[in-house]
Design an enzyme around this catalytic site. Sequence first.
Site: not given
Length: 254
Positions: A64, A97, A121, A144
């Site tokens: 993408k 999206d 993220a 994380r």
Amino acid sequence: MKFAVIGDPVAHSLSPAMHTAAYRALGMDHTYEAIRVPSGSVATELDRLTADGYTGVNVTVPLKEEAIAWSAPDAFAKRVQAVNTIDLRSRHGINTDGPGFVRWLASLNVSTADSVLLLGAGGSARALAFAMVEAGYPLTIWNRTSERAMSLAGACGARATAEPDPSDYQVVVNATSASMGSGGDLPSPSRPGMGIAIDLYYSQATTSFLQVFGDAGWQTYDGRELLVAQGALAFEFWLGLPAPVEAMRAAVGL
Ligand code: NDP
């Protein structure tokens, strides 16, 4: 007309079945196929598909970001640094999206008074974060690697948190790729609740993330919802017609 999704891997994609079902529901004989394209080959492959008369492509993981360079991205796609839908006739590239996800949230009657916790993220989290903040949702981001959560929150105007309790939120979205492996170590609710838990990943089996929230009483949804939501916007972008969403949902087993 000929359409395709490019990605690597892409053989598992439900997009060909979903878009083909949409065309057939409207009596169209367009085709839609999955084409594996390795990283680094996006421009060459998009040139080839354009020369072969393809009308549009979807772009999936991990291409993408690379697809931005070939296409003429709109303002939202530039902000999120990812294009997932291209009209090969004009090179116009968009990201469905984020807007697709927000449209689907509204269809669940999630209002902008409801607080949302976004886990992750990475690329998908970025598209969803910008779209949710722009739609007015109060958004908090956990990741994380907490520096990435802070950086994304700063870029899109959300809050970042290091130790969230999902029970403090109405909606929790897992946009990490933890469900592709063992499930990872994701925040879990401290008490039973009636919120909405969404995992962007989809597979045959329930993910451990959705299992935990389902056991705590939450409504759970897997990644097929986003698949249909972004696919419906892509259909409308290419063909200028409302997408036959029920046929698309049925094609992916919803
Ligand atoms: P990226 O590789 O861009 O980002 C991965 C994210 O997951 C990072 O935030 C990373 O955190 C986190 N992560 C990875 N492993 C773990 C773990 N074990 N525990 C906790 N966090 C972890 O991925 P994408 O954004 O492209 O994809 C994310 C998910 O969304 C995937 O499951 C993908 O299948 C799904 N997806 C679904 C779509 C649909 O249509 N349904 C569309 C696009 C994606 P860190 O920064 O710390 O590394």
